[in-house]
Design a protein around this motif. Structure first.
Motif, PDB file in Angstrom:
ATOM      1  N   LEU A   1      -6.310  29.985   1.951  1.00  0.00           N
ATOM      2  CA  LEU A   1      -5.632  30.380   3.175  1.00  0.00           C
ATOM      3  C   LEU A   1      -4.817  29.230   3.746  1.00  0.00           C
ATOM      4  N   GLN A   2      -5.399  28.040   3.757  1.00  0.00           N
ATOM      5  CA  GLN A   2      -4.652  26.896   4.280  1.00  0.00           C
ATOM      6  C   GLN A   2      -3.435  26.599   3.409  1.00  0.00           C
ATOM      7  N   SER A   3      -3.619  26.617   2.094  1.00  0.00           N
ATOM      8  CA  SER A   3      -2.492  26.358   1.193  1.00  0.00           C
ATOM      9  C   SER A   3      -1.438  27.448   1.323  1.00  0.00           C
ATOM     10  N   TYR A   4      -1.883  28.695   1.504  1.00  0.00           N
ATOM     11  CA  TYR A   4      -0.941  29.801   1.689  1.00  0.00           C
ATOM     12  C   TYR A   4      -0.038  29.550   2.899  1.00  0.00           C
ATOM     13  N   LYS A   5      -0.636  29.147   4.013  1.00  0.00           N
ATOM     14  CA  LYS A   5       0.156  28.929   5.229  1.00  0.00           C
ATOM     15  C   LYS A   5       1.121  27.769   5.051  1.00  0.00           C
ATOM     16  N   ILE A   6       0.662  26.712   4.395  1.00  0.00           N
ATOM     17  CA  ILE A   6       1.518  25.548   4.193  1.00  0.00           C
ATOM     18  C   ILE A   6       2.699  25.894   3.294  1.00  0.00           C
ATOM     19  N   PHE A   7       2.443  26.551   2.172  1.00  0.00           N
ATOM     20  CA  PHE A   7       3.527  26.829   1.231  1.00  0.00           C
ATOM     21  C   PHE A   7       4.436  27.956   1.719  1.00  0.00           C
ATOM     22  N   LYS A   8       3.913  28.819   2.565  1.00  0.00           N
ATOM     23  CA  LYS A   8       4.788  29.808   3.181  1.00  0.00           C
ATOM     24  C   LYS A   8       5.745  29.121   4.151  1.00  0.00           C
ATOM     25  N   GLU A   9       5.227  28.147   4.894  1.00  0.00           N
ATOM     26  CA  GLU A   9       6.084  27.386   5.811  1.00  0.00           C
ATOM     27  C   GLU A   9       7.158  26.615   5.051  1.00  0.00           C
ATOM     28  N   LEU A  10       6.776  26.023   3.930  1.00  0.00           N
ATOM     29  CA  LEU A  10       7.720  25.242   3.146  1.00  0.00           C
ATOM     30  C   LEU A  10       8.663  26.129   2.338  1.00  0.00           C
ATOM     31  N   GLY A  11       8.263  27.387   2.127  1.00  0.00           N
ATOM     32  CA  GLY A  11       9.098  28.310   1.364  1.00  0.00           C
ATOM     33  C   GLY A  11       9.181  27.967  -0.104  1.00  0.00           C
ATOM     34  N   ILE A  12       8.113  27.405  -0.649  1.00  0.00           N
ATOM     35  CA  ILE A  12       8.141  26.925  -2.029  1.00  0.00           C
ATOM     36  C   ILE A  12       7.352  27.814  -2.972  1.00  0.00           C
ATOM     37  N   ALA A  13       6.224  28.360  -2.523  1.00  0.00           N
ATOM     38  CA  ALA A  13       5.350  29.093  -3.444  1.00  0.00           C
ATOM     39  C   ALA A  13       4.544  30.149  -2.708  1.00  0.00           C
ATOM     40  N   GLU A  14       3.995  31.069  -3.489  1.00  0.00           N
ATOM     41  CA  GLU A  14       3.108  32.106  -2.982  1.00  0.00           C
ATOM     42  C   GLU A  14       1.695  31.811  -3.485  1.00  0.00           C
TER      43      GLU A  14
END
Length: 329
Positions: free
Chosen positions: A184-197
């Motif tokens: 969940l934490q990684s999901y939020k970070i990478f969604k913010e960065l727009g790099i990965a799902e």
């Protein structure tokens, strides 16, 4: 799902740190924002150095713990203080410690260990960003990357750099993570960065690959390699690979992999076996039901004993960091 968020505190407060107390020699580090480093390393005209990669790993460690600051400068003394705290997070607090931060480091220890193991992780990232892509895949319009057991997702950053350095504009990256809170934490970070799902799921189950069944994969990294004293089934490496290859089949026939191969010891047969892409990382059939213990890894075309992974980068770290930072393997 109850969220366990990263610690929300300001910058670590600490007195002036001497050069000897830094985690890495200051001449090897710049305080540019992490995403500026990513952009620079994604330029194929830039020669990537080990120091660049290690600096990126240290900054991501700091930003991941503090859940932000990816576009802000990261001072070496802040990173060094965090690394020093993590080096003793299993011990008792000291009088000046931030208790909330120390408890956070303890709670998230398993996923953070890969980031704190700066040299091994940097070695892996170097192998990803410099690995050759199949000529057939270079003709594709889309770079599709998959990271299994993604944890904090740092290898997704490596795949992002790899794709851009090879001229891809359309980049689609997925990370599969079993631990819901880490994912969940990684999901939020990478969604913010727009790099990965980030996909929250069990990589041993075919349904976790549902988003990939109609895509041709360019790169696959699999971080579920157990420590040398543990059987591979401890991290389910073999069973995950079995599901991966049976589910995606021809979609991954030309993909590049990390690890490129694995050397594992079979106690029952008293012999070492090679696990590689041509056998879906299963090895010969007579070994499929036996306990296999990882010994070495094939990386950058070389066989490297697992305990020596990243060893050549150790001199870049300070003496205390070499001794005290915890190891992923």
């Amino acid at each position: 799902m109850q969220e366990q968020s990263a610690v929300n505190i300001g910058k670590i407060q600490h007195p002036f740190i001497s050069i000897e107390d830094m985690v890495i020699d200051p001449s090897f580090y710049n305080d540019r924002p992490l995403m500026d480093d990513i952009d620079m390393m994604s330029d194929p005209s830039v020669k990537i150095t080990d120091q660049m990669i290690m600096g990126m790993v240290l900054k991501f460690f700091y930003c991941y713990v503090h859940k932000g600051g990816f576009y802000e400068p990261v001072a070496l003394d802040d990173v060094s203080n965090l690394c020093e705290m993590f080096s003793r997070h299993r011990s008792l607090n000291e009088p000046d410690d931030d208790i909330e931060l120390m408890n956070y480091l303890r709670q998230w220890s398993f996923s953070l260990r890969m980031l704190a193991d700066v040299t091994k992780t940097s070695h892996i990232i170097r192998s990803i960003v410099t690995q050759n892509i199949s000529p057939d895949l270079l003709k594709q319009d889309e770079y599709v990357g998959l990271d299994i057991g993604t944890g904090t997702g740092i290898l997704l950053l490596a795949q992002h750099i790899h794709a851009r350095r090879n001229g891809f504009k359309n980049i689609v990256l997925y990370g599969i993570e079993y631990d819901k809170m880490v994912g969940l934490q990684s999901y939020k970070i990478f969604k913010e960065l727009g790099i990965a799902e980030i996909i929250l799921g069990d990589a041993r189950e075919s349904r976790s690959y549902a988003d990939l069944t109609d895509k041709v994969l360019t790169f696959v990294s699999n971080e579920t390699v157990a420590a040398m004293h543990q059987p591979l089934r401890r991290e389910h490496f073999v069973s995950i690979c079995k599901t991966l290859f049976s589910t995606l089949g021809k979609n991954i026939k030309d993909a590049a992999f990390f690890p490129e191969g694995l050397i594992a010891f079979c106690k029952e047969m008293n012999v070492s076996v090679l696990l590689a892409k041509n056998t879906a990382f299963q090895g010969p059939k007579e070994y499929h039901d036996m306990n296999l213990f990882p010994q070495g890894i094939i990386i950058e075309g070389n066989i490297v004993p697992l305990h020596k992974l990243g060893e050549e980068l150790l001199p870049y770290l300070s003496e205390w960091a070499q001794r005290r930072l915890p190891r992923r393997w």
